[in-house]
Design an enzyme around this catalytic site. Structure first.
Site, short mmCIF file in Angstrom:
data_model
loop_
_atom_site.label_atom_id
_atom_site.label_comp_id
_atom_site.label_asym_id
_atom_site.label_seq_id
_atom_site.Cartn_x
_atom_site.Cartn_y
_atom_site.Cartn_z
N PRO A 27 -59.86 106.26 -20.25
CA PRO A 27 -59.52 106.49 -21.66
C PRO A 27 -58.47 105.51 -22.17
O PRO A 27 -57.46 105.28 -21.52
CB PRO A 27 -58.96 107.91 -21.65
CG PRO A 27 -58.50 108.15 -20.26
CD PRO A 27 -59.43 107.39 -19.40
N CYS A 28 -58.72 104.92 -23.32
CA CYS A 28 -57.83 103.92 -23.91
C CYS A 28 -57.82 104.08 -25.42
O CYS A 28 -58.55 104.91 -25.97
CB CYS A 28 -58.28 102.50 -23.56
SG CYS A 28 -58.51 102.18 -21.79
#
Length: 463
Positions: free
Chosen positions: A2-3
């Site tokens: 996740p970014c």
């Protein structure tokens, strides 16, 4: 993993530069990163993905580039994440994204394909423009396939592109308008798509795939790719949509939107010209000045309703900037910070160099080292999180002074660099990077010392 990604065209920034930026987040708190320069002699001639074992044929003409690999390459693979090459082309990979069963039913993932771990290493050393980056990665996706859904950013001095993988073999990309920005969380971000535009690119059979498989749920002759290829999950409303909403709220404060609107636009023109400081604040944010701030005054339910942007699992944040007001030989700058972004300061590093400063280069996988910026940031975060208001002034000072010191080094170095070329120029830029790294480390150590002194007066073991 996740970014959060932010992109901006050259007419959307205060200094006319292009900027692409991303938080690299991870599934756990610790995953030390390194900042390195990969010269052509160090670029692999034969490449095999650690995860999928996919063997990739690489060209024999790589150019120098910066990269942000894992500290533990031997046990996890490279995961280069982001960098700038010798031709001032930037790449950030990747923004892990979501999809839906209709897509995967038509074009399943390829377990033996390429993925985030590989993208920077097999693309960035071989491209000379942002458009060329999109095309090269697209050809590799079609040839090898991919085992995951991702968004990838490319930029050069003129253009910014956002590219998204679709199923196992397909892809689409859209140029960010020069006067706009994009905020992309972990879901499919591209909305309106025109197959006949010079500002879009896609797999040659993508339009046919959509039409043959009745994938255009809006009907008609227009295509909203987020509706067609994206997820429509309950989890998006707590995990993805609020992050895009909050960044757009920061850059367009007069727009009234709700944090549960799944149709936020892909690109927007900001109400003010954007700076590195704006990008850093947004990528460090936790919904300040709303009930959803985990350190705020909302109810317990509100404070934990949405996944923050800056949080414990940030591993690094990079802002890749190509400046248009200086000579190309020193126009590329990688702004970099390690660890949880709510507690760190970001520093600028010239990318036309042959080596990087030790505090950012020599992260160890498991060994805590106060001389390393990755571990120093985690030490600060661990203390501050217990009493964020108590230590807020110290952290704010760290953020402001690190940015100011870095900007000052850039200002002075740019003037000297204008008189130099070749090896002399690279030496000057490398010296500037060392100066910036030392100042950033000194300021982080001062912050750590200040919060220890403040906290020591408040410990419970007192009499």
């Amino acid at each position: 993993m996740p970014c959060t990604t932010i992109l901006a065209g050259k007419k959307a920034t205060a200094d006319g530069s292009t900027m692409i930026a991303r938080n690299e987040d991870y599934s756990t708190a610790f995953n030390p990163k390194r900042f390195v320069v990969v010269t052509p002699d160090k670029q692999p001639k034969e490449y095999q993905s650690f995860t999928s074992k996919c063997k990739v044929d690489l060209p024999d003409n790589p150019i120098r580039y910066t990269s942000l690999p894992q500290a533990n390459i031997k046990t996890m693979g490279i995961w280069g994440e982001g960098g700038i090459n010798a031709d001032n082309v930037c790449m950030s990979a990747t923004e892990t994204s979501t999809t839906n069963p209709r897509v995967l039913g038509v074009d399943p993932m390829v377990k033996t394909g390429i993925g985030e771990e590989d993208f920077v290493t097999i693309i960035l050393p071989y491209i000379h423009s942002a458009r060329e980056g999109v095309k090269l990665l697209g050809s590799m996706l079609e040839k090898y396939g991919t085992y995951e859904s991702n968004g990838v950013a490319f930029s050069d001095k003129d253009e910014v592109w956002y590219m998204e993988t679709i199923g196992g073999h397909h892809w689409a990309a859209k140029r960010v308008p020069d006067d706009c920005y994009v905020a992309a969380p972990n879901w499919f971000s591209i909305t309106d798509f025109d197959f006949n535009s010079d500002d879009t690119m896609a797999s040659s059979d993508l339009e046919q795939m959509i039409n043959d498989n009745h994938m255009n749920i809006d009907g008609g002759s227009t295509y909203n790719f987020r509706h067609i290829f994206g997820s429509h999950n309950d989890s998006d409303y707590g995990y993805n949509i609020p992050r895009e909403w909050y960044i757009q709220r920061l850059f367009n404060p007069s727009d009234e939107e709700s944090p549960d609107n799944p149709d936020l636009p892909f690109a927007k023109k900001p109400e003010h010209l954007l700076t590195v400081e704006d990008f850093k604040y947004a990528l460090s944010s936790r919904y300040q000045h709303t009930p959803y701030d985990p350190y705020g005054r909302g109810s317990e339910g509100e404070k934990h309703a949405f996944r923050p942007i800056g949080f414990q699992r940030n591993q690094e944040v990079h802002i890749l900037q190509i400046r248009n007001d200086v000579d190309p030989s020193y126009a590329g700058v990688c702004w970099l910070a390690y660890g949880p972004n709510a507690f760190n300061g970001i520093a600028p590093f010239y990318t036309n160099v042959l080596d990087t400063p030790a505090p950012y280069r020599d992260s160890k996988e498991k060994d805590f080292d106060i001389n390393n910026m990755y571990w120093l940031t985690h030490a600060i975060a661990t203390i501050v999180d217990e009493h964020p208001k108590r230590y807020n002034a110290s952290v704010e000072s760290l953020k402001q002074n690190t940015l100011a010191a870095g900007r000052h080094v850039l200002l002075l170095t740019d003037k000297e660099a204008a008189k130099l070329s070749g090896a002399e120029l690279q030496k000057k830029l490398q010296e500037a990077n060392e100066q910036t790294a030392k100042k950033a480390h000194d300021l982080a150590m001062k912050c750590l010392g200040d919060i220890v002194k403040i906290g020591a007066l408040k410990i419970k073991l007192n009499y």
